[in-house]
Design an enzyme around this catalytic site. Structure first.
Site, PDB file in Angstrom:
ATOM      1  N   HIS B 149       0.843  -1.193   0.000  1.00  0.00           N
ATOM      2  CA  HIS B 149       0.000   0.000   0.000  1.00  0.00           C
ATOM      3  C   HIS B 149       0.883   1.249   0.000  1.00  0.00           C
ATOM      4  O   HIS B 149       2.103   1.145   0.078  1.00  0.00           O
ATOM      5  CB  HIS B 149      -0.921   0.012   1.237  1.00  0.00           C
ATOM      6  CG  HIS B 149      -0.172   0.150   2.517  1.00  0.00           C
ATOM      7  ND1 HIS B 149       0.258  -0.949   3.232  1.00  0.00           N
ATOM      8  CD2 HIS B 149       0.263   1.234   3.225  1.00  0.00           C
ATOM      9  CE1 HIS B 149       0.907  -0.538   4.319  1.00  0.00           C
ATOM     10  NE2 HIS B 149       0.920   0.783   4.336  1.00  0.00           N
ATOM     11  N   HIS B 195      -5.679  -1.891   3.831  1.00  0.00           N
ATOM     12  CA  HIS B 195      -5.588  -0.658   3.053  1.00  0.00           C
ATOM     13  C   HIS B 195      -4.774  -0.874   1.791  1.00  0.00           C
ATOM     14  O   HIS B 195      -3.789  -1.596   1.771  1.00  0.00           O
ATOM     15  CB  HIS B 195      -5.020   0.517   3.849  1.00  0.00           C
ATOM     16  CG  HIS B 195      -3.764   0.233   4.619  1.00  0.00           C
ATOM     17  ND1 HIS B 195      -3.129  -0.982   4.621  1.00  0.00           N
ATOM     18  CD2 HIS B 195      -3.019   1.021   5.440  1.00  0.00           C
ATOM     19  CE1 HIS B 195      -2.059  -0.923   5.398  1.00  0.00           C
ATOM     20  NE2 HIS B 195      -1.963   0.266   5.906  1.00  0.00           N
ATOM     21  N   HIS B 209       4.899   7.143   2.912  1.00  0.00           N
ATOM     22  CA  HIS B 209       5.723   5.954   2.694  1.00  0.00           C
ATOM     23  C   HIS B 209       5.112   5.027   1.652  1.00  0.00           C
ATOM     24  O   HIS B 209       3.915   5.074   1.380  1.00  0.00           O
ATOM     25  CB  HIS B 209       5.954   5.180   4.000  1.00  0.00           C
ATOM     26  CG  HIS B 209       4.736   4.501   4.535  1.00  0.00           C
ATOM     27  ND1 HIS B 209       3.938   5.053   5.507  1.00  0.00           N
ATOM     28  CD2 HIS B 209       4.159   3.308   4.247  1.00  0.00           C
ATOM     29  CE1 HIS B 209       2.945   4.240   5.795  1.00  0.00           C
ATOM     30  NE2 HIS B 209       3.043   3.168   5.045  1.00  0.00           N
ATOM     31  N   HIS B 241       1.083  -1.872  14.501  1.00  0.00           N
ATOM     32  CA  HIS B 241       0.094  -0.811  14.411  1.00  0.00           C
ATOM     33  C   HIS B 241      -1.165  -1.193  15.187  1.00  0.00           C
ATOM     34  O   HIS B 241      -1.589  -2.345  15.128  1.00  0.00           O
ATOM     35  CB  HIS B 241      -0.338  -0.586  12.960  1.00  0.00           C
ATOM     36  CG  HIS B 241       0.719  -0.073  12.058  1.00  0.00           C
ATOM     37  ND1 HIS B 241       1.353   1.125  12.270  1.00  0.00           N
ATOM     38  CD2 HIS B 241       1.252  -0.578  10.936  1.00  0.00           C
ATOM     39  CE1 HIS B 241       2.230   1.330  11.293  1.00  0.00           C
ATOM     40  NE2 HIS B 241       2.200   0.301  10.479  1.00  0.00           N
ATOM     41  N   TYR B 250       9.645   0.588   9.708  1.00  0.00           N
ATOM     42  CA  TYR B 250       9.812   1.722   8.796  1.00  0.00           C
ATOM     43  C   TYR B 250      11.280   2.084   8.692  1.00  0.00           C
ATOM     44  O   TYR B 250      12.009   2.030   9.698  1.00  0.00           O
ATOM     45  CB  TYR B 250       9.053   2.946   9.312  1.00  0.00           C
ATOM     46  CG  TYR B 250       7.562   2.861   9.156  1.00  0.00           C
ATOM     47  CD1 TYR B 250       6.962   3.200   7.942  1.00  0.00           C
ATOM     48  CD2 TYR B 250       6.760   2.458  10.207  1.00  0.00           C
ATOM     49  CE1 TYR B 250       5.589   3.127   7.791  1.00  0.00           C
ATOM     50  CE2 TYR B 250       5.379   2.381  10.062  1.00  0.00           C
ATOM     51  CZ  TYR B 250       4.795   2.720   8.854  1.00  0.00           C
ATOM     52  OH  TYR B 250       3.442   2.639   8.708  1.00  0.00           O
ATOM     53  N   GLU B 260       8.262   0.922   4.075  1.00  0.00           N
ATOM     54  CA  GLU B 260       7.767   0.098   5.168  1.00  0.00           C
ATOM     55  C   GLU B 260       7.761  -1.356   4.723  1.00  0.00           C
ATOM     56  O   GLU B 260       7.554  -1.655   3.547  1.00  0.00           O
ATOM     57  CB  GLU B 260       6.318   0.486   5.521  1.00  0.00           C
ATOM     58  CG  GLU B 260       5.749  -0.317   6.687  1.00  0.00           C
ATOM     59  CD  GLU B 260       4.241  -0.139   6.910  1.00  0.00           C
ATOM     60  OE1 GLU B 260       3.518   0.151   5.933  1.00  0.00           O
ATOM     61  OE2 GLU B 260       3.787  -0.302   8.060  1.00  0.00           O
TER      62      GLU B 260
END
Lengths: 302, 302, 302, 302
Positions: B149, B195, B209, B241, B250, B260
């Site tokens: 993503h 996502h 990112h 997360h 990251y 990431e």
């Protein structure tokens, strides 16, 4: 539009109390409802009312497999398409089935009853919708977040996989071909995962296993720990499939239905090119580490 | 029909040799093509020609984000829909862009150029389509199988997330609301994953990112080992997360673009209910373990 | 003969109820005994009565560190050896201390009270000695099977590490040298593991952290999940040490004592060659992924 | 003083080129030296010249098992002790054996030749002693950092385990007792790990397997991936032992010697209480997940 994914599998068992104990405490599903002769179960991360139902029956078996439709209107689209394909379709009205709305049912060329349903009732989940932790406290047993796929038996795999592709819009991610070029196993997806349903050559109408998702290889080990602690017979695993690349463990519920815990695998877009396994690589296709069947995997089913 | 998933992100960098070295040897992508002023890269399990391109430019930044359409005919559908929504749409003809066919481009309310493309050229992969092993030999670096993503910045997150939902049919899986109820981050999906694209409040047009998928938590550790061995500065992680539940690390490429490596997360059906994070839980939403930003994550971008 | 390993660390805290709640429910130790002003705790796989004690004191701090002797007769051997080295040694008689027999105590050059003890009472464990499962049911919190090591502060690291090597027969597995060649950290072992005790330059008598063992990287993640769920502040991690290669997460108990969960590392035989880190690699030595201190790790202690 | 741990196992094979290829490229040991008729191998994290030697012989088998002594002077101590116990002891002079100094050899009651050695030559390792990364680049195959233990066969397990305890100071961590109370398997340690050597009932002088350490469950999976990719037959696993709790996979080298990759297990202090398995739990003791032997594990050996 169309089918989103596996919705639920409806199996039968001769002892609902034993089934309830096993499926909630060992496999670790949530029992969302218990009707007179039927259990409704789901994984802790599923919003829908059930991903597995167990109906009392003296015989261990399978009633049907249901797939979830994106839109209510898909019911009519598939009704027409199925009838054009020569399938008799029956409508199940809203309120006729526990925990879900209207649906259609028909018999696939493999002899299985298939259901398509859009409206499965939502049941409040274990996690809040505001500031949730990554998983709920107090999970028991293996506790898969959701079901993954189902493997069915068919005398003519090629016929039923063609039906799922042509009439139901499934994609063929992988297949095993016999030396004569005959399709003896087919893996089919709608959800972008390696398979939502698969067929392997065998007695039409049979169920090979119901599979549940876990998040990683360590969770497969914890599943094995839970099974061993509870004295549940492991069929095979922890191991890896050549097909799907997934890591896996197979085991039998106390009534005899084979369960799987599965993780890994790739993402399958609609343009995913079909992977083919040749019969001389059958062992490795099924169990990548063992390189062969355990003498039970291809013969025992319900 | 519609958007399947993220197709590719087009970034810029002032040193293509350094970018090529980093993206192939440290991140471990395949360089499928190098044009005069541009690198075309993809993960080892992606059939398409590129998931990331790096164009020479004195400035580190982003040119555009491209999403993949299921059907060729979707180009026209979205062209009309975008024009109805007041967006100027340009057509890129077949042959105008390396490695892909016809596409349309437009500016999102966040100021980013967005591209929709159906035909991205297929490039033979590292695994055979007959009897493949689960992964190829000889991978270098982190070697993610695919991109996952992209996170972009927008002054008005609510406006652009509404646009992605209404015009491009994305689903809103999660959001962060300010104390005043203003949307300050939005997570949007088409692929059934948490996502495909997300927006966080910031300078419109900015890139936070580009994210790549790995298969599990152990692979996140190996990514960290590779980064440390190569002296690549880690921004934060390995951590988890709150949003998406995913595990993550990251880091910055040598030119300054944040990368990431991501794994985990749930499956998001079209009827997935949106999860909301309140601003007082912002820290935990972003970094579940640390419970707060590292003072760089919300301020540094390209 | 000689010291086998770390036996227990005796810390102080101003709130024993809070300490009991945290150490049993979040860290997940067993409370084997609670005396008027003291908690006795151990990991679920330790046969001994305690690996950690918490004494009520308005001040958060450390009373002493105890090491376990292989033989009862070692008490006398070390008593003589310590007195020859100029240390005042006191005998603690059988019955004077809860949960253990006779011991000797002395002050190390770092100002810490050190205890040597052979007889720590056995307490029946959570697992049977006949046909046990691999781990017990019903564990709560992080649930480390055992303690691992302790890190102490010393103004003169070289002096105290020399003392531990010469008088107590420890082996020096790793050290950090300042640019001037001065030892600023020393890692010492008796148990064949990377360290049973370590010293880092700082205020003599100080405690940096008490560390507990878990079995793998996935367990470090689960520790982080438990900490976040319970709102415990993480100092740093999950990450990896350059020193010991171990994977780790640091956090603070609610009274302020730093805890660590640790896994991995090598086996250190008596002839293990000392690994040296130079001061310019200090960051990487401590936190291999971050490559630098977090600005708190080297300054905050109890 | 005394035995520290397993030093090396000396096996035989009819094809040294094949053995060299397998042990360096698939198992991933370092070949430190190749003499006319013998290979000397070690894990990448071992400082000593060899942990495994393979001597050319038309027959696949075992020459001896060697344990490492802490002190040079232990040679004489054990020589006397062994002779008092009625064992004939031979001295191997410095320079007589490749890669090691003086040693003593004798026959254990199980018919195996046992060697005790202090001085095994040091060979520079793959990691520097100053500022090392956690593992070296360029490892091939499974790449275990070190060997772990060896399992031998004995007609009278009780006799040989008593000998190892009484004469060689081993501790008995676990045992399997027949229904009649006869010891049919014994697990013995000096290094603080679950076992350095074990005996199971069978043809005296036989070798069941040589075991190599890996760091975690994910590494066991990677071992399985490497084996499958290279077409190496897996005996059983990935699975878990009830005994030792360790995770494991067994496989055969191309000449027929069984290898194991092992991780996990507890720490065994000298006062570790012996765990007993009863014969009716034999299956679970050996393979915790399967709950039974695979019909080959207890019958095939070299």
């Amino acid at each position: 539009m169309g089918i989103l994914r596996l919705s639920h599998t409806d199996i039968t068992a001769p002892d609902l109390d034993l089934a309830a104990a096993y499926y909630t405490e060992v496999l670790g599903l949530d029992l969302t409802e218990r009707a007179d002769d039927r259990l409704f179960l789901r994984g802790w991360d599923e919003p829908d009312h059930h991903c597995l139902t167990v109906r009392f029956d003296p015989r261990v078996g399978i009633d049907r497999v249901a797939f979830k439709l994106e839109h209510e209107s898909d019911l009519e689209v598939f009704e027409q398409r199925l009838e054009s394909a020569g399938c008799a379709v029956s409508r199940i009205g809203d309120g006729e089935e526990v925990g879900q709305g209207e649906s259609i049912r028909f018999e696939a060329p493999s002899g299985h009853e298939i259901e398509l349903v859009h409206d499965v009732h939502k049941v409040p989940g274990r996690l809040p919708l505001v500031n949730p932790p990554p998983y709920p406290e107090g999970l028991r047993g293996i506790a898969p977040p959701r079901s993954d796929h189902v493997l069915l038996l068919a005398e003519e795999v090629g016929e039923v996989s063609r039906f799922f592709m042509d009439v139901l819009d499934f994609g063929l991610t992988e297949q095993i071909l016999s030396g004569a070029g005959h399709q003896i196993a087919a893996f089919l997806q709608r959800s972008g995962r390696p398979h939502d349903v698969a067929f392997v050559q065998g007695v039409s109408g049979g169920l090979h296993h119901v599979s549940f998702w876990v998040d990683d290889w360590d969770h497969v080990r914890r599943a094995a720990d839970v099974l061993a602690f509870n004295g549940i017979p492991v069929d095979i695993g922890p191991t890896r499939h050549g097909i799907t690349r997934g890591n896996t463990i197979y085991f039998f519920d106390p009534m005899g239905t084979r369960n799987e815990v599965f993780t890994g695998g790739y993402r399958a877009d609609p343009d995913f090119p079909t992977i083919t396994w040749t019969e001389d690589n059958l062992g490795r296709a099924i169990f990548y580490y063992e390189g062969k069947d355990n003498g039970r995997f291809l013969t025992v089913h319900t």
